[in-house]
Design an enzyme around this catalytic site. Structure first.
Site, PDB file in Angstrom:
ATOM      1  CG  ASN A 108     101.171  -8.187  29.591  1.00 19.14           C
ATOM      2  OD1 ASN A 108     100.435  -7.769  28.687  1.00 19.14           O
ATOM      3  ND2 ASN A 108     101.796  -9.357  29.507  1.00 19.14           N
TER       4      ASN A 108
ATOM      5  NE  ARG B  85      98.186  -9.356  27.714  1.00 14.23           N
ATOM      6  CZ  ARG B  85      98.501  -9.305  26.413  1.00 14.23           C
ATOM      7  NH1 ARG B  85      97.630  -9.634  25.499  1.00 14.23           N
ATOM      8  NH2 ARG B  85      99.701  -8.891  26.031  1.00 14.23           N
TER       9      ARG B  85
ATOM     10  CG  HIS C   2     101.373  -9.547  15.929  1.00 16.12           C
ATOM     11  ND1 HIS C   2     102.171  -8.686  16.654  1.00 16.12           N
ATOM     12  CD2 HIS C   2     100.443 -10.005  16.813  1.00 16.12           C
ATOM     13  CE1 HIS C   2     101.750  -8.625  17.898  1.00 16.12           C
ATOM     14  NE2 HIS C   2     100.695  -9.407  18.029  1.00 16.12           N
TER      15      HIS C   2
ATOM     16  CB  CYS D 260     100.538  -0.862  19.698  1.00 20.79           C
ATOM     17  SG  CYS D 260     102.240  -0.702  20.247  1.00 20.79           S
TER      18      CYS D 260
ATOM     19  CE  LYS E 170     100.879 -12.968  20.565  1.00 18.87           C
ATOM     20  NZ  LYS E 170     100.396 -11.995  19.591  1.00 18.87           N
TER      21      LYS E 170
ATOM     22  N   GLY F  17      88.141   5.796  18.832  1.00 18.59           N
ATOM     23  CA  GLY F  17      87.094   5.858  17.806  1.00 18.59           C
ATOM     24  C   GLY F  17      87.417   6.851  16.694  1.00 18.59           C
TER      25      GLY F  17
ATOM     26  CB  SER G 156     102.598  -6.973  22.091  1.00 21.27           C
ATOM     27  OG  SER G 156     103.062  -8.014  21.284  1.00 21.27           O
TER      28      SER G 156
ATOM     29  CE1 TYR H  17     100.829 -12.765  29.749  1.00 19.59           C
ATOM     30  CE2 TYR H  17     102.250 -13.397  27.918  1.00 19.59           C
ATOM     31  CZ  TYR H  17     101.302 -12.552  28.465  1.00 19.59           C
ATOM     32  OH  TYR H  17     100.824 -11.509  27.720  1.00 19.59           O
ATOM     33  N   GLY H  18     100.044 -16.594  28.994  1.00 18.96           N
ATOM     34  CA  GLY H  18      99.377 -16.801  27.705  1.00 18.96           C
ATOM     35  C   GLY H  18     100.298 -16.998  26.513  1.00 18.96           C
TER      36      GLY H  18
ATOM     37  CG  ASP I 296      97.227 -11.129  18.754  1.00 19.14           C
ATOM     38  OD1 ASP I 296      97.853 -10.050  18.747  1.00 19.14           O
ATOM     39  OD2 ASP I 296      97.717 -12.190  19.179  1.00 19.14           O
TER      40      ASP I 296
ATOM     41  NE  ARG J 192     104.322 -11.708  23.348  1.00 18.15           N
ATOM     42  CZ  ARG J 192     105.236 -10.816  23.004  1.00 18.15           C
ATOM     43  NH1 ARG J 192     106.492 -11.193  22.798  1.00 18.15           N
ATOM     44  NH2 ARG J 192     104.938  -9.555  22.838  1.00 18.15           N
TER      45      ARG J 192
END
Ligand code: OXD
Ligand code: MN
Length: 580
Positions: free
Chosen positions: A363, A365, A227, A251, A207, A490, A249, A198-199, A276, A70
């Site tokens: 990054n 994906r 978010h 994390c 977004k 977990g 993002s 890009y996405g 997300d 982004r």
């Protein structure tokens, strides 16, 4: 094809006139359409087929090397008054933005196909869902939108009955980073994106619509667009809780949403509603409910392995689109920490050479439909959404923030959310690892002035009877040698269990100036390899450091000047006073 919605037809005609595509393709959202787009992209080289024996229906897309994340510095919110967008956004006057974008879009689709992509954010029959139409010259966008949203015929039918939709115009242009803009016009329910594939810049349902435009709409209409992941936790006794959690993002939202209970937590079941975005509404009984507007995951690949997230690891072995991963000599996708195979070709298609940096882009994906997730919850399709028991905020912080703490009440929770800070990641261009304020993990996504947004959050005290409790977690505390103090993944279930126990009033807590912290005995560390001393460190509140933190927060709030809600300032004052 045409549509009975005149506004839509008229807009398409205008865009065709401006961008001059060679063809217009109306996406019906069918599987056969998806297949034929894949075949077309394999022919043009936009997609590379991966090993079809080990990874059936998996394909690799390599983006332009300068178009991998982004672009926050090129993302604008365009309103008449700059104050309405706030210091948290880049601002441009709508007229100026329109002139600039019109020049860029002029003739930009010559020789290309324009895809008309009707989509619905949320279950198609949900009163909380909202529709949009994206016009794009990128087949990569069309196939990703098929996986990420309810796209095609059913969405168009809803638009035609409902009449209301968000318009999104997108062109990859010539991918020149100097001519790249992501523009939002909230008053016109319009998005214009140029120069990136890009996405986060190009899949406009995500977004741009589901967060920036929707957050603004939500503020007008009394709901929240956040978010946040949504996860269902079922105890061995069959008690179910739904938790919404906001993290910046990259994390670990996808990992938390797909958490696999470790052996020590026998009997717990975890199911994913979303990874997300959450849209939160107060229902007629005063209960906060959440839907996930998306129907797929656009997740970070590096770090995914059998140990960190076995479900994701398995989920992306078939019917997945990979973007910017490396490949092995037998054409399997490869990324850092995959712990399987060796890369021979990096994300840019170059032979592996250590000097070129990581083999997969940090990054890189995957895109997959959510139903491929082995722990997918069918409630993700429930038009009514799920009742939320707890809201969690979190950031990536080496120091300061304890493993978990609970807000004293809703308003204090809003302060905690507004104060979230986190180290930057590769999900956006710019320096990685710099701590910055990322309120509610919405810094890049809130489509209006944060001060007004916090005011809107505060208004929920009066809107709902059963507001969820609010918590803050930090999985990323490190010791002086840079070693993580908490194992994460977990094992985070141990912290979620404390959160649930608090929601059910089953355990007491330590009352500290920053919020309620667990008594050490109430976090199960059996068999974890975390000793009592480390746990004490994870649950400590360093008052000096917190005084400094609250000072930093005060300075941050000053950027918003007199627009800061009085209630928020009062909450801040309370914490400062109790730290004295
Ligand atoms: C995302 C992001 O892709 O937050 O979800 O960048
Ligand atoms: Mn995100």
């Amino acid at each position: 094809m045409t549509t009975s919605n005149q506004a839509l037809q008229q807009w398409i005609d205008e865009v065709v006139k401006l961008t001059r595509p060679e063809r217009v393709h109306w996406c019906d959202g069918s599987d056969s359409e998806y297949q034929s787009l894949i075949e077309q992209m394999l022919e043009t080289g936009d997609l590379i087929s991966l090993n079809q024996e080990t990874h059936p229906n998996c394909y690799l897309h390599r983006s332009s090397p300068s178009d991998v994340a982004r672009v926050e510095h090129l993302t604008f919110v365009c309103t008449q008054n700059a104050e309405d967008t706030g210091p948290n956004n880049n601002w441009m006057k709508p007229a100026e933005a329109h002139t600039q974008m019109k020049a860029l879009f002029d003739g930009c689709m010559e020789g290309r196909t324009m895809y008309v992509i009707p989509y619905c954010m949320g279950p198609i029959d949900s009163p909380y869902a909202r529709c949009g139409v994206e016009l794009s010259d990128s087949p990569y966008v069309a196939i990703n939108m098929k996986l990420m949203t309810r796209m095609g015929q059913a969405a168009l039918a809803r638009i035609e009955t409902e009449g209301r939709f968000v318009r999104g115009l997108h062109s990859t242009g010539d991918l020149n980073p100097d001519q790249r803009f992501i523009m939002h016009f909230p008053d016109e329910l319009l998005i214009q994106s140029y120069g990136s594939g890009y996405g986060g810049n190009a899949l406009l349902g995500k977004k741009c619509h589901a967060l920036r435009i929707a957050s603004w709409q939500a503020s007008q209409e009394g709901w929240l667009a956040e978010h946040m992941l949504i996860v269902e936790l079922e105890s061995p006794e069959g008690e179910k809780h739904y938790i919404a959690a906001a993290f910046p993002s990259a994390c670990g939202k996808t990992n938390l949403a797909m958490l696999i209970p470790p052996e020590s937590q026998e009997g717990w079941k975890v199911r994913t509603l979303g990874d997300d975005i959450a849209w939160l509404h107060v229902d007629e009984t005063g209960q906060l409910r959440a839907i996930n507007p998306e129907s797929g995951y656009f997740g970070v690949v590096p770090g995914t392995n059998k140990k960190t997230n076995r479900n994701a690891f398995d989920m992306i072995k078939h019917d997945a689109i990979y973007t910017n991963v490396a490949i092995t000599d037998d054409n399997e996708p490869w990324w850092e920490d995959k712990e399987q195979g060796e890369p021979t070709t990096d994300w840019q298609g170059r032979p592996i050479n250590g000097g070129n940096g990581p083999a997969a882009h940090p990054n890189s994906r995957f895109t997959v439909g959510a139903k491929q997730n082995p722990c997918y919850s069918p409630l993700a399709d429930d038009p009514a959404g799920v009742p939320i028991s707890a809201i969690i905020f979190g950031g990536r912080r080496r120091e300061l923030a304890p493993l978990v703490y609970e807000a004293k009440d809703w308003n204090h929770g809003v302060l905690i959310g507004a104060s979230v800070a986190s180290e930057t990641t590769a999900a956006a261009t710019g320096k990685v690892g710099v701590t910055r304020r990322d309120p509610m993990a919405m810094k890049p996504f809130c489509g209006y002035n944060f001060a007004d947004y916090w005011g809107h959050w505060l208004s929920f005290s009066a809107r709902a009877d059963k507001l969820p409790k609010i918590f803050h977690v930090n999985w990323f505390r490190q010791n002086a040698d840079g070693k993580f103090l908490w194992p994460g993944f977990g094992e985070n279930l141990r912290v979620l269990r404390w959160i649930i126990d608090r929601c059910e009033d089953r355990v007491s807590a330590q009352d500290t100036p920053i919020g309620y912290l667990p008594h050490a005995d109430d976090i199960d560390i059996e068999g974890l390899g975390v000793d009592a001393e480390t746990l004490a460190q994870l649950l400590s509140v360093d008052k000096d450091a917190w005084r400094k933190e609250m000072q930093d927060v005060a300075e941050y709030f000053e950027e918003f000047d007199r627009r800061i809600p009085e209630l928020l300032a009062a909450e801040h004052e309370k914490v400062v006073a109790s730290l004295k």
